[in-house]
Design an enzyme around this catalytic site. Structure first.
Site, short mmCIF file in Angstrom:
data_model
loop_
_atom_site.label_atom_id
_atom_site.label_comp_id
_atom_site.label_asym_id
_atom_site.label_seq_id
_atom_site.Cartn_x
_atom_site.Cartn_y
_atom_site.Cartn_z
N TYR A 109 32.55 37.55 42.23
CA TYR A 109 32.64 37.17 43.64
C TYR A 109 31.63 37.97 44.46
O TYR A 109 31.44 39.17 44.22
CB TYR A 109 34.03 37.45 44.20
N ARG A 160 41.09 34.85 33.99
CA ARG A 160 41.20 33.68 34.85
C ARG A 160 40.23 32.62 34.37
O ARG A 160 39.05 32.90 34.17
CB ARG A 160 40.83 34.02 36.31
N HIS A 163 37.81 28.61 38.33
CA HIS A 163 38.65 28.02 39.36
C HIS A 163 37.99 28.18 40.71
O HIS A 163 37.17 29.08 40.92
CB HIS A 163 40.04 28.69 39.38
#
Ligand SMILES: [Fe+2]
Lengths: 240, 210
Positions: A109, A160, A163
Site C-alpha cells: 500500500y 491476504r 483484493h
C-alpha cells in the site's frame, strides 16, 4: 425535492451473510469488538436519513488509478472494474460515493502505515480513487490487479488474497457499506480468514468479481464486474 | 448468482461487510473539511445558524490503546432539529447551508474531532428525540461498522425521554453516551465522548444493532 418512495424498510442483516468475529489470527478483531451484546434501538429519522448528495462533500475524481499522468503507467496487470450499485429491490442507487483503495501489483500500500515489508512502492501507483454512481447506479475504475500480501505478526501467518477495498456512501445512514472485492479463481481466496468470516458460501461468492469474457474486452485492460447491493428497499434517493 | 435485473422479484441480499483494514488512505481525508458538518459542500462557508460545537474524543481498543487510522462518521439534525431529507415532514424548513454529515480519520493517538452545531431535538414516531449525533466507527478489526449516539449534558429531561437512549437498560450505560462538557474554545462549545470499542463493563461504550 420531488416526492419519492421512501427508504422505509431496513430489515436486520442476515447474520449468515455478514462477517462474524473474532477471527483467528486477526488479533484486532478480538480487541475492537464489544464484549457486550449490541442493543436494539428504534430506527428514528436520524437512523433512516442521510446526506442526499454526498458527492458534493466528497468530490469525485477521475477513477483512473493506473495512469496518474501523461506517460506514467503503473506496473502490473491493467484492469477495469465496473458494476452497479443497487438497493435490495434491484433499483439503481444514483449519486452514491464509491471509494476504492488497494495494494499495488507487488502487494504494498502507498500508505506510510504499510512500511514493514520488502515489497516495493510504485511511484506511478497511488492506489485510491473516488467516483459517484450515475443515474443507472453504474461506476467504473481503471487500476491494476493488486498483489497478495502476508498479514504481519503472530504465529500462524496467513496471506491476504488480491483484493480491492470498497466504501459506498448511499442514500441512508443504514445503507452504508464497506467491503472488499476479490478476484475469481485465486487459490488464496478459500484460505482467507476475512473473506471466510462470512458464514454463507453464497455471500462469499458475491464478494468475488466476475471476469468479463476476454474476447469481449477491447484495449489493454482486463475487465471485471462487481455488483454492490446496499441494504434497504425502495431506497433510491431523489435528485437534490 | 446474478445480482442484477430482479426489480420485481425477491429482494437481493445486501453485500457482505468487510473490515476497513489498517490502510485507509490519508489522502481521502481532508482535515477541517470532511469533519466539518456545517459545510454543505467542499469550499462552502459554514452555516450561520446554531451554536457552534466541537465534538471530540478518542477511539480506544481493549486495554486502552488507540485505534489509529480509523474512520468515525457523524450524522445529525440541524440546529432546528430538521433534516434536509424527504423523510422529514419539515424538510423545507431545514437549514439550507447545513449538511449534518462528516467523517474524521483518527490520528496516532486515536483522536477524532467534528466541527458542527448543537443539534435540535425533534418529535419522532418512536418518541421525542433529544439533541444527538449519530456516530459510526470503522477500523481494522471492526468487521461491520459499530454505531452509537452522542447525547449532550444539560438536556436531562429530554435525554430521559429519548427512545434510543432509553433502549439502554442501565442508567450507567445511558450516562456513558452523554458527552462531557469541556467549556468553550475557539468560539465553540467543546464536548468529549471517548469511544471504547471493547473494555471492561465499567468502560466499554454501548453500541447499537445497526
Ligand atoms: Fe487490504
Amino acid at each position: 425535492m420531488p416526492d419519492h418512495p421512501l427508504p422505509d424498510c431496513f430489515p436486520p442483516y442476515d447474520e449468515a451473510g455478514q462477517p462474524q468475529v473474532p477471527i483467528e489470527g486477526y488479533a484486532a478483531t478480538a480487541r475492537r469488538n464489544p464484549a457486550r451484546a449490541l442493543f436494539r434501538r428504534p430506527h428514528t429519522r436520524t437512523e433512516l436519513t442521510g446526506p442526499l448528495d454526498p458527492a458534493a462533500k466528497l468530490v469525485p475524481g477521475e477513477g483512473n488509478l493506473a495512469v496518474p499522468g501523461p506517460g506514467r503507467v503503473a506496473l502490473g496487470q491493467l484492469i477495469h472494474i465496473s458494476g452497479r450499485v443497487l438497493d435490495e429491490d434491484g433499483r439503481p442507487v444514483r449519486g452514491a460515493v464509491l471509494e476504492i483503495w488497494q495494494a499495488n501489483a507487488a502487494g504494498r500500500y502507498a500508505n506510510p502505515l504499510d512500511a514493514a515489508r520488502d515489497a516495493p512502492l510504485d511511484p506511478n501507483f497511488v492506489g485510491h480513487g473516488r467516483v459517484a454512481t450515475d443515474a443507472e447506479g453504474r461506476y467504473g475504475f481503471f487500476t491494476v490487479k493488486p498483489g497478495a500480501y502476508p498479514v504481519p505478526g503472530g504465529p500462524g501467518r496467513w496471506w491476504r488474497p488480491p483484493h480491492v477495498h470498497v466504501s459506498v456512501i448511499g442514500p441512508s445512514s443504514l445503507s452504508r457499506l464497506v467491503t472488499q472485492m476479490y478476484f475469481p479463481g485465486d487459490p488464496l481466496n478459500p484460505l482467507d480468514r476475512i473473506l471466510n468470516a462470512l458464514p454463507d458460501p453464497a455471500a462469499r461468492e458475491r464478494l468475488i468479481a466476475r471476469q468479463t469474457d476476454p474476447a469481449e474486452v477491447e484495449g489493454e485492460w482486463l475487465a471485471y464486474r462487481f455488483t454492490l447491493v446496499l441494504r434497504g428497499r425502495r431506497a433510491t434517493p431523489p435528485l437534490p | 448468482m446474478s445480482a442484477t435485473g430482479s426489480r420485481s422479484g425477491a429482494p437481493l441480499p445486501p453485500t457482505g461487510w468487510q473490515t476497513l483494514g489498517p490502510f485507509f488512505p490519508q489522502a481521502l481525508f481532508r482535515d477541517g473539511v470532511d469533519n466539518d458538518l456545517r459545510r454543505r459542500r467542499a469550499g462552502a462557508p459554514p452555516t450561520a445558524r446554531g451554536v457552534p460545537i466541537r465534538l471530540r474524543g478518542r477511539v480506544l481498543e481493549e486495554g486502552g490503546g488507540p485505534c489509529v487510522n480509523a474512520l468515525v462518521e457523524a450524522w445529525q439534525a440541524d440546529a432546528g432539529g430538521r433534516f434536509r431529507h424527504p423523510l422529514d415532514p419539515d424538510w423545507r424548513e431545514a437549514d439550507p447551508d447545513f449538511l449534518g454529515w462528516g467523517r474524521a480519520l483518527t490520528d496516532a493517538a486515536g483522536r477524532y474531532e467534528f466541527l458542527s452545531v448543537l443539534p435540535g431535538g425533534y418529535r419522532d414516531a418512536a418518541g421525542p428525540r433529544a439533541p444527538h449525533v449519530n456516530l459510526a466507527v470503522l477500523a481494522s478489526g471492526v468487521m461491520r461498522r459499530l454505531v452509537t449516539t452522542a447525547f449532550f449534558p444539560g438536556f436531562a429531561a429530554a435525554n430521559a425521554a429519548d427512545p434510543v437512549l432509553s433502549a439502554l437498560p442501565d442508567p450507567a450505560l445511558r450516562a456513558r453516551l452523554v458527552a462531557k462538557d469541556e467549556g468553550e474554545a475557539e468560539g465553540a462549545r467543546i464536548f468529549r465522548l471517548d469511544l471504547v470499542l471493547r473494555g471492561d463493563p465499567e468502560t466499554e461504550t454501548p453500541f447499537f444493532l445497526d
